[in-house]
Design a protein around this motif. Sequence first.
Motif, mmCIF file in Angstrom:
data_model
loop_
_atom_site.group_PDB
_atom_site.id
_atom_site.type_symbol
_atom_site.label_atom_id
_atom_site.label_comp_id
_atom_site.label_asym_id
_atom_site.label_seq_id
_atom_site.Cartn_x
_atom_site.Cartn_y
_atom_site.Cartn_z
ATOM 1 N N UNK A 3 41.667 73.165 58.144
ATOM 2 C CA UNK A 3 41.516 72.163 59.179
ATOM 3 C C UNK A 3 40.774 70.992 58.574
ATOM 4 N N UNK A 4 41.230 69.813 58.872
ATOM 5 C CA UNK A 4 40.670 68.641 58.217
ATOM 6 C C UNK A 4 40.264 67.609 59.247
ATOM 7 N N UNK A 5 39.113 67.039 59.068
ATOM 8 C CA UNK A 5 38.751 65.852 59.814
ATOM 9 C C UNK A 5 38.104 66.086 61.150
ATOM 10 N N UNK A 6 38.034 67.277 61.617
ATOM 11 C CA UNK A 6 37.417 67.515 62.904
ATOM 12 C C UNK A 6 37.605 68.952 63.306
ATOM 13 N N UNK A 7 36.899 69.384 64.293
ATOM 14 C CA UNK A 7 36.919 70.808 64.613
ATOM 15 C C UNK A 7 38.252 71.320 65.095
ATOM 16 N N UNK A 8 39.074 70.476 65.671
ATOM 17 C CA UNK A 8 40.330 71.009 66.183
ATOM 18 C C UNK A 8 41.558 70.374 65.541
ATOM 19 N N UNK A 9 41.367 69.565 64.547
ATOM 20 C CA UNK A 9 42.526 69.012 63.850
ATOM 21 C C UNK A 9 43.059 70.040 62.856
ATOM 22 N N UNK A 10 44.338 70.222 62.882
ATOM 23 C CA UNK A 10 44.939 71.141 61.927
ATOM 24 C C UNK A 10 45.811 70.325 60.994
#
Lengths: 51, 154
Positions: A3-10
């Motif tokens: 996951x990249x860039x934030x807790x819920x970005x996949x």
Amino acid sequence: MCSVGGPTDIDLPEDRVVAKDYRCKECGERFKGIGKHPMCPSCQSEDVAEI
Amino acid sequence: MNVSGCDDVLLVKGAHSFLLVASVRKDFPLCIETSHEEYYQGVHAGDLVVVSAPEAGPVEPALMLLELVRTYHLPLVVLPRDHPGSKRIPYVVSVAPVIQTSCSIERGTHPEQHLVCSSDELAGLTVSRTGRDITISPLPATLTREWVKSMEHR
């Protein structure tokens, strides 16, 4: 899975995915495998060859 | 910290987030679908499935998600970066023999690096398995762990 860039970005940056093309020696299925132990998606054999 | 009892699911909780950890029971090819390609990863008995809930939420859907992958071998669907649906995904999944949690995964990371997104409080953990034990290292005192029943045993 990463996951990249934030807790819920996949994200799966495909230009960096280390995938190889394989052919199953058991059933002939061709597929893209990742990881150290590629497995045929059709017959689940690990007797595969990189192509 | 080693924890025994691999028939169930280990819940690691912080104040605002949690992880579920469980062992894979049998070998299977894990399908990973992206917008352009389909990949397969060989998964073996004893490998780990980690479901991370970086913003907490209910545990039951995470248990369901874990079993959808571990038991029913459903494909993982990967959204491209900046996809509008990303913000609606409260759980992320990782499947590997050893999995590390990170709250700051950098661009360029790929699946072989066995990373799963987590909250700050759960970042920096390494989850692995030795025999019947699940090892979490380090395990800060601010985190709790408990075994919960898998969906199959409810």
